[in-house]
Motif scaffolding. Structure first.
Motif, PDB file in Angstrom:
ATOM      1  N   LEU A 163       0.815  -1.220   0.000  1.00  9.87           N
ATOM      2  CA  LEU A 163       0.000   0.000   0.000  1.00  9.87           C
ATOM      3  C   LEU A 163       0.847   1.269   0.000  1.00  9.87           C
ATOM      4  CD1 LEU A 163      -2.538  -1.053   2.800  1.00  9.87           C
ATOM      5  CD2 LEU A 163      -2.660  -1.523   0.336  1.00  9.87           C
ATOM      6  N   ALA A 164       2.168   1.120   0.099  1.00  8.07           N
ATOM      7  CA  ALA A 164       3.047   2.282   0.211  1.00  8.07           C
ATOM      8  C   ALA A 164       3.076   3.067  -1.096  1.00  8.07           C
ATOM      9  CB  ALA A 164       4.453   1.832   0.587  1.00  8.07           C
ATOM     10  N   PRO A 165       3.400   4.367  -1.016  1.00 11.00           N
ATOM     11  CA  PRO A 165       3.378   5.199  -2.229  1.00 11.00           C
ATOM     12  C   PRO A 165       4.254   4.670  -3.361  1.00 11.00           C
ATOM     13  CG  PRO A 165       3.519   6.568  -0.273  1.00 11.00           C
ATOM     14  CD  PRO A 165       3.666   5.153   0.200  1.00 11.00           C
ATOM     15  N   SER A 166       5.379   4.027  -3.031  1.00  5.57           N
ATOM     16  CA  SER A 166       6.267   3.547  -4.090  1.00  5.57           C
ATOM     17  C   SER A 166       5.740   2.290  -4.771  1.00  5.57           C
ATOM     18  CB  SER A 166       7.662   3.258  -3.515  1.00  5.57           C
ATOM     19  OG  SER A 166       7.615   2.165  -2.620  1.00  5.57           O
ATOM     20  N   SER A 167       4.707   1.664  -4.201  1.00  4.98           N
ATOM     21  CA  SER A 167       4.199   0.399  -4.746  1.00  4.98           C
ATOM     22  C   SER A 167       2.861   0.531  -5.446  1.00  4.98           C
ATOM     23  CB  SER A 167       4.078  -0.645  -3.627  1.00  4.98           C
ATOM     24  OG  SER A 167       5.332  -0.916  -3.058  1.00  4.98           O
ATOM     25  N   CYS A 168       2.232   1.670  -5.365  1.00  3.97           N
ATOM     26  CA  CYS A 168       0.935   1.825  -6.010  1.00  3.97           C
ATOM     27  C   CYS A 168       0.720   3.281  -6.379  1.00  3.97           C
ATOM     28  CB  CYS A 168      -0.194   1.328  -5.104  1.00  3.97           C
ATOM     29  SG  CYS A 168      -0.289   2.140  -3.500  1.00  3.97           S
ATOM     30  N   SER A 169      -0.148   3.509  -7.342  1.00  4.47           N
ATOM     31  CA  SER A 169      -0.462   4.873  -7.744  1.00  4.47           C
ATOM     32  C   SER A 169      -1.438   5.474  -6.737  1.00  4.47           C
ATOM     33  CB  SER A 169      -1.075   4.878  -9.148  1.00  4.47           C
ATOM     34  OG  SER A 169      -2.263   4.102  -9.175  1.00  4.47           O
ATOM     35  N   GLY A 170      -1.564   6.768  -6.779  1.00  9.87           N
ATOM     36  CA  GLY A 170      -2.521   7.426  -5.892  1.00  9.87           C
ATOM     37  C   GLY A 170      -1.919   7.926  -4.608  1.00  9.87           C
ATOM     38  N   GLY A 171      -0.581   7.955  -4.526  1.00  5.80           N
ATOM     39  CA  GLY A 171       0.054   8.491  -3.327  1.00  5.80           C
ATOM     40  C   GLY A 171      -0.248   7.660  -2.087  1.00  5.80           C
ATOM     41  N   THR A 172      -0.737   8.327  -1.056  1.00  6.48           N
ATOM     42  CA  THR A 172      -0.975   7.640   0.221  1.00  6.48           C
ATOM     43  C   THR A 172      -2.443   7.262   0.414  1.00  6.48           C
ATOM     44  OG1 THR A 172      -1.328   9.729   1.411  1.00  6.48           O
ATOM     45  CG2 THR A 172       0.941   8.896   1.290  1.00  6.48           C
ATOM     46  N   ARG A 174      -4.280   4.709  -0.409  1.00 10.07           N
ATOM     47  CA  ARG A 174      -4.568   3.350   0.039  1.00 10.07           C
ATOM     48  C   ARG A 174      -4.079   3.118   1.475  1.00 10.07           C
ATOM     49  NH1 ARG A 174      -6.116  -0.478  -3.269  1.00 10.07           N
ATOM     50  NH2 ARG A 174      -4.643  -2.081  -2.607  1.00 10.07           N
ATOM     51  N   LEU A 175      -2.954   3.700   1.813  1.00 12.57           N
ATOM     52  CA  LEU A 175      -2.496   3.628   3.201  1.00 12.57           C
ATOM     53  C   LEU A 175      -3.487   4.315   4.129  1.00 12.57           C
ATOM     54  CD1 LEU A 175       1.357   4.342   3.329  1.00 12.57           C
ATOM     55  CD2 LEU A 175       0.176   2.282   4.116  1.00 12.57           C
ATOM     56  N   ASP A 176      -3.955   5.487   3.734  1.00 12.31           N
ATOM     57  CA  ASP A 176      -4.910   6.228   4.565  1.00 12.31           C
ATOM     58  C   ASP A 176      -6.194   5.427   4.760  1.00 12.31           C
ATOM     59  OD1 ASP A 176      -3.113   8.326   4.724  1.00 12.31           O
ATOM     60  OD2 ASP A 176      -4.015   9.445   3.065  1.00 12.31           O
ATOM     61  N   ALA A 177      -6.672   4.784   3.685  1.00 14.40           N
ATOM     62  CA  ALA A 177      -7.892   3.979   3.788  1.00 14.40           C
ATOM     63  C   ALA A 177      -7.679   2.789   4.718  1.00 14.40           C
ATOM     64  CB  ALA A 177      -8.323   3.503   2.404  1.00 14.40           C
ATOM     65  N   PHE A 178      -6.520   2.148   4.604  1.00 12.50           N
ATOM     66  CA  PHE A 178      -6.245   0.993   5.469  1.00 12.50           C
ATOM     67  C   PHE A 178      -6.232   1.396   6.939  1.00 12.50           C
ATOM     68  CE2 PHE A 178      -2.896  -1.219   7.889  1.00 12.50           C
ATOM     69  CZ  PHE A 178      -3.537  -2.439   8.052  1.00 12.50           C
ATOM     70  N   PHE A 179      -5.491   2.425   7.261  1.00 14.75           N
ATOM     71  CA  PHE A 179      -5.385   2.796   8.675  1.00 14.75           C
ATOM     72  C   PHE A 179      -6.687   3.391   9.201  1.00 14.75           C
ATOM     73  CE2 PHE A 179      -0.784   2.336   8.101  1.00 14.75           C
ATOM     74  CZ  PHE A 179      -0.468   1.670   9.276  1.00 14.75           C
ATOM     75  N   GLY A 180      -7.447   4.060   8.339  1.00 17.06           N
ATOM     76  CA  GLY A 180      -8.758   4.524   8.775  1.00 17.06           C
ATOM     77  C   GLY A 180      -9.659   3.360   9.137  1.00 17.06           C
ATOM     78  N   GLY A 181      -9.655   2.326   8.277  1.00 19.34           N
ATOM     79  CA  GLY A 181     -10.445   1.138   8.574  1.00 19.34           C
ATOM     80  C   GLY A 181      -9.941   0.399   9.792  1.00 19.34           C
ATOM     81  N   LEU A 182      -8.618   0.336   9.959  1.00 15.93           N
ATOM     82  CA  LEU A 182      -8.042  -0.343  11.120  1.00 15.93           C
ATOM     83  C   LEU A 182      -8.435   0.362  12.407  1.00 15.93           C
ATOM     84  CD1 LEU A 182      -6.113  -2.514  12.266  1.00 15.93           C
ATOM     85  CD2 LEU A 182      -4.249  -0.858  11.947  1.00 15.93           C
ATOM     86  N   ALA A 183      -8.339   1.682  12.407  1.00 12.08           N
ATOM     87  CA  ALA A 183      -8.697   2.430  13.618  1.00 12.08           C
ATOM     88  C   ALA A 183     -10.158   2.192  13.986  1.00 12.08           C
ATOM     89  CB  ALA A 183      -8.431   3.916  13.402  1.00 12.08           C
ATOM     90  N   ALA A 184     -11.038   2.140  12.984  1.00 14.18           N
ATOM     91  CA  ALA A 184     -12.455   1.909  13.266  1.00 14.18           C
ATOM     92  C   ALA A 184     -12.704   0.481  13.735  1.00 14.18           C
ATOM     93  CB  ALA A 184     -13.277   2.194  12.011  1.00 14.18           C
ATOM     94  N   ALA A 210       0.201   7.903   8.092  1.00 16.23           N
ATOM     95  CA  ALA A 210      -1.149   7.391   7.862  1.00 16.23           C
ATOM     96  C   ALA A 210      -1.763   6.876   9.164  1.00 16.23           C
ATOM     97  CB  ALA A 210      -1.127   6.284   6.813  1.00 16.23           C
ATOM     98  N   ALA A 211      -0.963   6.198   9.975  1.00 15.69           N
ATOM     99  CA  ALA A 211      -1.460   5.711  11.263  1.00 15.69           C
ATOM    100  C   ALA A 211      -1.890   6.877  12.145  1.00 15.69           C
ATOM    101  CB  ALA A 211      -0.391   4.874  11.951  1.00 15.69           C
ATOM    102  N   LEU A 216      -4.632   7.208  15.322  1.00 16.28           N
ATOM    103  CA  LEU A 216      -3.784   6.341  16.153  1.00 16.28           C
ATOM    104  C   LEU A 216      -2.521   7.121  16.499  1.00 16.28           C
ATOM    105  CD1 LEU A 216      -4.240   3.083  14.034  1.00 16.28           C
ATOM    106  CD2 LEU A 216      -5.418   3.683  16.159  1.00 16.28           C
ATOM    107  N   ASP A 217      -2.702   8.126  17.351  1.00 11.01           N
ATOM    108  CA  ASP A 217      -1.617   9.071  17.622  1.00 11.01           C
ATOM    109  C   ASP A 217      -0.440   8.419  18.332  1.00 11.01           C
ATOM    110  OD1 ASP A 217      -3.018  11.218  16.486  1.00 11.01           O
ATOM    111  OD2 ASP A 217      -4.112  11.567  18.340  1.00 11.01           O
ATOM    112  N   ALA A 218      -0.715   7.407  19.157  1.00 11.41           N
ATOM    113  CA  ALA A 218       0.356   6.711  19.865  1.00 11.41           C
ATOM    114  C   ALA A 218       0.938   5.664  18.927  1.00 11.41           C
ATOM    115  CB  ALA A 218      -0.175   6.075  21.142  1.00 11.41           C
ATOM    116  N   SER A 219       1.736   6.122  17.986  1.00 11.97           N
ATOM    117  CA  SER A 219       2.307   5.246  16.958  1.00 11.97           C
ATOM    118  C   SER A 219       3.801   5.500  16.858  1.00 11.97           C
ATOM    119  CB  SER A 219       1.656   5.501  15.596  1.00 11.97           C
ATOM    120  OG  SER A 219       0.266   5.270  15.643  1.00 11.97           O
ATOM    121  N   ALA A 220       4.544   4.451  16.493  1.00 13.34           N
ATOM    122  CA  ALA A 220       5.989   4.589  16.350  1.00 13.34           C
ATOM    123  C   ALA A 220       6.521   3.539  15.395  1.00 13.34           C
ATOM    124  CB  ALA A 220       6.679   4.455  17.705  1.00 13.34           C
TER     125      ALA A 220
END
Length: 285
Positions: A163-172, A174-184, A210-211, A216-220
């Protein structure tokens, strides 16, 4: 011109190796086959033959990485046991190697993957998982009912680099969608530990952004060497959901700004820091 000295030849070999090594630690020798995520579509890449080859060659590695994810969530049995049996999400479960490792630790696990061939192997290897895996695209929010979340935690092994920007078109996107769904999908106070292969520092920082952008502010980001018999350093992202919407995670303090030698040259810290600061804050039933 005199021949290069032994020291100079060693320096050239080191430079060639550095040029051929991705920042994930995977060496790409001249003429080597492209990385799986270069295919752009996991379902297209992992046909029956490739799914079988990958599963046979990576069983031990996947088990080690799944065990590391559980350890960094405090769910590997080494600490105080959860108060109840937990329901975990295995994001990008593939042929079920990481799913089986989490189930063996005593947890209920639901897996998601895009590859039909991989999921077929997951069900064939462990028929009891039928109905506990679903075919879905990590780059889209999972089809779960909205509300207070469903999963007590999540792990992922060698998946979200797709899902990273270097592996798919559309920038971030797909990453944003994944982490949004994960947080929910996570219950309040739950967390996730996701191992992945960033091509660059930019990809790693995009995952972290994206996290945090999903709340998911407590991310590292952190690095660890999870294989008992040595092996390459691996990159993880740990993320914790607040117990109340929009609230900070009590007790969380971000890692030091100085780059950790273990994580270098990528920004981040080490697994020891996460185990000491992040893991104790996770809800366990």
């Amino acid at each position: 011109m005199p021949p290069p000295s032994k020291k100079r030849r060693a320096e050239r070999r080191a430079a060639d190796r550095a040029a051929a090594t991705t920042t994930s630690g995977r060496v790409r020798r001249p003429g080597a086959a492209p990385l799986p995520e270069d295919a752009g579509d996991a379902d297209g890449h992992y046909n029956d033959a490739e799914a079988g080859r990958y599963s046979a060659q990576n069983a031990g590695v996947q088990a080690d990485l799944a065990a590391a994810c559980l350890r960094f969530m405090g769910l590997d049995g080494s600490g105080a046991p959860p108060t109840t049996r937990l329901l975990l999400l295995d994001a990008g479960c593939g042929s079920g190697l990481s799913t089986a490792a989490a189930a063996a630790a005593g947890h209920a696990v639901v897996g998601c993957d895009l590859s039909a061939a991989m999921l077929g192997r997951a069900v064939s290897a462990a028929p009891a998982t039928r109905g506990l895996v679903w075919r879905g695209d990590l780059g889209q929010a999972p089809p779960l009912r909205p509300g207070g979340g469903l999963f007590d935690g999540a792990l992922s092994v060698s998946a979200i680099q797709w899902l990273a920007p270097s592996s798919c078109s559309g920038g971030t996107a797909r990453l944003d969608a994944f982490f949004g769904g994960l947080a929910a999908a996570l219950v309040p106070g739950a967390g996730a530990v996701l191992q992945f292969y960033p091509r660059s520092d930019g990809d790693a920082l995009a995952v972290l952004a994206a996290a945090r952008g999903a709340g998911l502010d407590a991310s590292a980001l952190f690095a660890d060497v999870p294989h008992a018999k040595g092996g390459a350093r691996k990159t993880f992202v740990g993320a914790i959901k607040g117990r109340e919407r929009g609230a900070a995670v009590a007790g969380w303090s971000p890692p030091p700004a100085a780059d950790c030698p273990i994580c270098w040259p990528r920004a981040g810290t080490c697994g020891l820091w996460w185990a000491r600061v992040g893991a104790p804050l996770l809800r366990r039933g």
